[in-house]
Design an enzyme around this catalytic site. Structure first.
Site, PDB file in Angstrom:
ATOM      1  N   GLY A   1      -2.725  22.369  -1.284  1.00 26.69           N
ATOM      2  CA  GLY A   1      -3.135  21.152  -2.107  1.00 26.69           C
ATOM      3  C   GLY A   1      -1.798  20.052  -2.537  1.00 26.69           C
ATOM      4  N   TYR A   2      -0.899  20.607  -2.048  1.00 28.01           N
ATOM      5  CA  TYR A   2       0.593  19.824  -2.103  1.00 28.01           C
ATOM      6  C   TYR A   2       0.475  18.585  -1.709  1.00 28.01           C
ATOM      7  CZ  TYR A   2       2.257  23.985  -4.519  1.00 28.01           C
ATOM      8  OH  TYR A   2       2.421  25.283  -5.199  1.00 28.01           O
ATOM      9  N   GLY A   3       0.021  18.551  -0.227  1.00 32.62           N
ATOM     10  CA  GLY A   3      -0.122  16.985   0.354  1.00 32.62           C
ATOM     11  C   GLY A   3      -0.874  16.220  -0.298  1.00 32.62           C
TER      12      GLY A   3
ATOM     13  N   GLU B   1       2.520   3.372   5.410  1.00 28.79           N
ATOM     14  CA  GLU B   1       3.216   2.632   6.655  1.00 28.79           C
ATOM     15  C   GLU B   1       2.268   3.050   7.897  1.00 28.79           C
ATOM     16  OE1 GLU B   1       7.135   2.517   9.105  1.00 28.79           O
ATOM     17  OE2 GLU B   1       7.482   2.627   6.642  1.00 28.79           O
TER      18      GLU B   1
ATOM     19  N   SER C   1       0.085   8.704  12.262  1.00 26.25           N
ATOM     20  CA  SER C   1      -0.230   9.799  13.168  1.00 26.25           C
ATOM     21  C   SER C   1      -1.637  10.490  12.952  1.00 26.25           C
ATOM     22  CB  SER C   1       0.918  10.869  12.992  1.00 26.25           C
ATOM     23  OG  SER C   1       0.546  11.640  11.750  1.00 26.25           O
TER      24      SER C   1
ATOM     25  N   GLN D   1       1.547  24.523   2.857  1.00 23.67           N
ATOM     26  CA  GLN D   1       0.531  23.965   3.154  1.00 23.67           C
ATOM     27  C   GLN D   1      -0.823  24.713   3.242  1.00 23.67           C
ATOM     28  OE1 GLN D   1       1.150  22.605   7.391  1.00 23.67           O
ATOM     29  NE2 GLN D   1       2.964  21.241   6.873  1.00 23.67           N
ATOM     30  N   ARG D   2      -1.830  23.831   2.894  1.00 29.68           N
ATOM     31  CA  ARG D   2      -3.136  24.340   2.556  1.00 29.68           C
ATOM     32  C   ARG D   2      -3.129  24.953   1.147  1.00 29.68           C
ATOM     33  NH1 ARG D   2      -6.756  24.577   6.494  1.00 29.68           N
ATOM     34  NH2 ARG D   2      -6.467  24.126   8.522  1.00 29.68           N
TER      35      ARG D   2
END
Length: 413
Positions: free
Chosen positions: A152-154, A175, A179, A149-150
């Site tokens: 840029g993969y998201g 969808e 969250s 995480q952090r």
């Protein structure tokens, strides 16, 4: 209450966040060992070592549909590789509180992002989507492992989901309800994506190219090929023998060669259409429920250079296209000799980004870019917002994982 404190996968020991319904006998020690390739869960380090010696899998099952550098994306069918997808869902539950799907994976496709090295393809994260979604959802669940995480993969995974929507020819949306963390991630992506499209268009650094433009460009490419055929037929004919329709001995005209006929048909097709007022007409606009698969935003400098080349080619100067390769013809020359496009509309943003209209509208509202003028809603791009966006983009150079659309090799299921 968490039932596992630490999960060991590859070279990482990751602290878990939430409960996951692994079998009780695997959770008694509080540490769970996972094979980093097939995601099989094991009780101890010794079991993991024995499993690794026998495991034949070095990448996720399914088809590799994207590869650029060390990054690859695999499409895994939940019905064909059920055990792997169930293991992936159980792993995701350790880091997603709202996730409720673990075992019923058959109706879903999983897109697994991996990093490749000499040992194999290591899982970074994934997103899943329904094979048949009545609401056109392009993401059912999305997760990036905390150790990645952090970086840029998201955003890369989100961008990839919208790329598939554009290829499918219909706008998509995650969808809902999202969250809190998912909503923050998507709003950040939507903001960046809309500004990535609008800022170059407003500042004049890029132009909008649609499928109608590109089809006209393909016809211009046929025009160049037809002229080459015509030149070859002229050089092979006898000296002094006319090839036109009005030539020939005894005053009798000859039929034009196939190359000439093709050239004439394509020349008329490549000529920009005129409106009733005499001005060139813009491309037809498809409805927002269907995307133009060929629409793109291209740098104005490159388009301007090839616009001049194509205009000269249509006028008869074939040498202007001599140094233009197939990639340029497919990507740029198709926009050449066309008039400027009208102002960017909500429908245009939907088609360029692949986002649903309500998500685009919500993003414009969040950016305070929708203004009322003369009883109409218009998009107003604040210069300070442009400067802030450009400064943020400059800082992120080298840190983002840019999606290369040309590296996608995917057939719609």
């Amino acid at each position: 209450m968490k039932n596992i404190e630490v999960v060991v996968i590859g070279e990482y020991e990751i602290g878990t966040w939430f409960f996951a319904p692994y079998p009780q006998e695997y959770t008694r020690k509080g540490v769970l060992y996972l094979c980093e390739f097939c995601l099989t869960y094991l009780k101890s380090e010794s079991q993991l070592i024995r499993h690794a010696a026998k495991c034949q899998l070095k990448h996720p099952p399914g088809n590799e549909i994207y590869r650029s550098g060390e990054l690859s994306v695999f499409e895994v069918d939940g019905a064909k590789d059920r055990i792997y997808c169930q293991n992936l869902c159980l792993l995701a539950k350790l880091f997603l509180d709202h996730k409720t799907l673990y075992y019923d994976v058959e109706p879903f496709l999983f897109y697994v992002l991996t990093r490749m090295d000499a040992y194999g393809w290591h899982v970074i994260g994934y997103f899943s989507k329904e094979k048949l979604s009545p609401n056109d959802y392009n993401v059912a669940c999305i997760m990036t492992l905390p150790c990645y995480q952090r970086r840029g993969y998201g955003k890369f995974l989100i961008d990839f989901s919208y790329l598939l929507s554009r290829v499918e020819g219909k706008p998509g949306s995650p969808e809902k309800p999202l969250s809190e963390l998912g909503l923050l991630s998507y709003r950040a992506y939507w903001r960046q994506r809309v500004l990535d499209v609008l800022v170059p268009l407003v500042t004049g650094e890029a132009v909008l190219v649609t499928g109608a433009d590109k089809e006209r460009g393909r016809k211009m490419r046929l025009l160049a090929a037809a002229r080459k055929m015509h030149s070859a037929s002229q050089s092979s004919s006898a000296p002094g023998t006319p090839t036109g329709a009005n030539g020939g001995g005894g005053g009798r005209g000859r039929t034009a060669s196939p190359a000439v006929e093709l050239m004439n048909r394509v020349r008329s097709a490549a000529t920009p259409r005129k409106s009733a007022a005499g001005a060139p007409a813009g491309p037809a606009v498809a409805g927002s429920d269907k995307l133009d698969r060929d629409i793109s935003v291209l740098p104005r400098t490159r388009v301007a250079a090839l616009r001049a080349k194509a205009a000269a080619a249509v006028a008869g100067n074939d040498s202007e296209l001599a140094d233009v390769d197939d990639a340029d013809l497919d990507d740029l020359t198709m926009a050449a000799a066309l008039p400027p496009h009208p102002a960017v509309s909500l429908d245009t943003l939907v088609r360029v980004t692949g986002m649903k209209a309500e998500d685009v509208a919500d993003t414009l509202q969040q950016l305070d870019m929708v203004k009322y003028w003369d009883s109409q809603r218009v998009v107003n791009l604040d210069p300070q917002l442009v400067e802030a966006h450009l400064a943020k983009r400059a800082k992120s150079v080298g840190k983002r994982h840019v999606l290369d659309e040309r590296a996608l090799h995917w057939l719609q299921p």
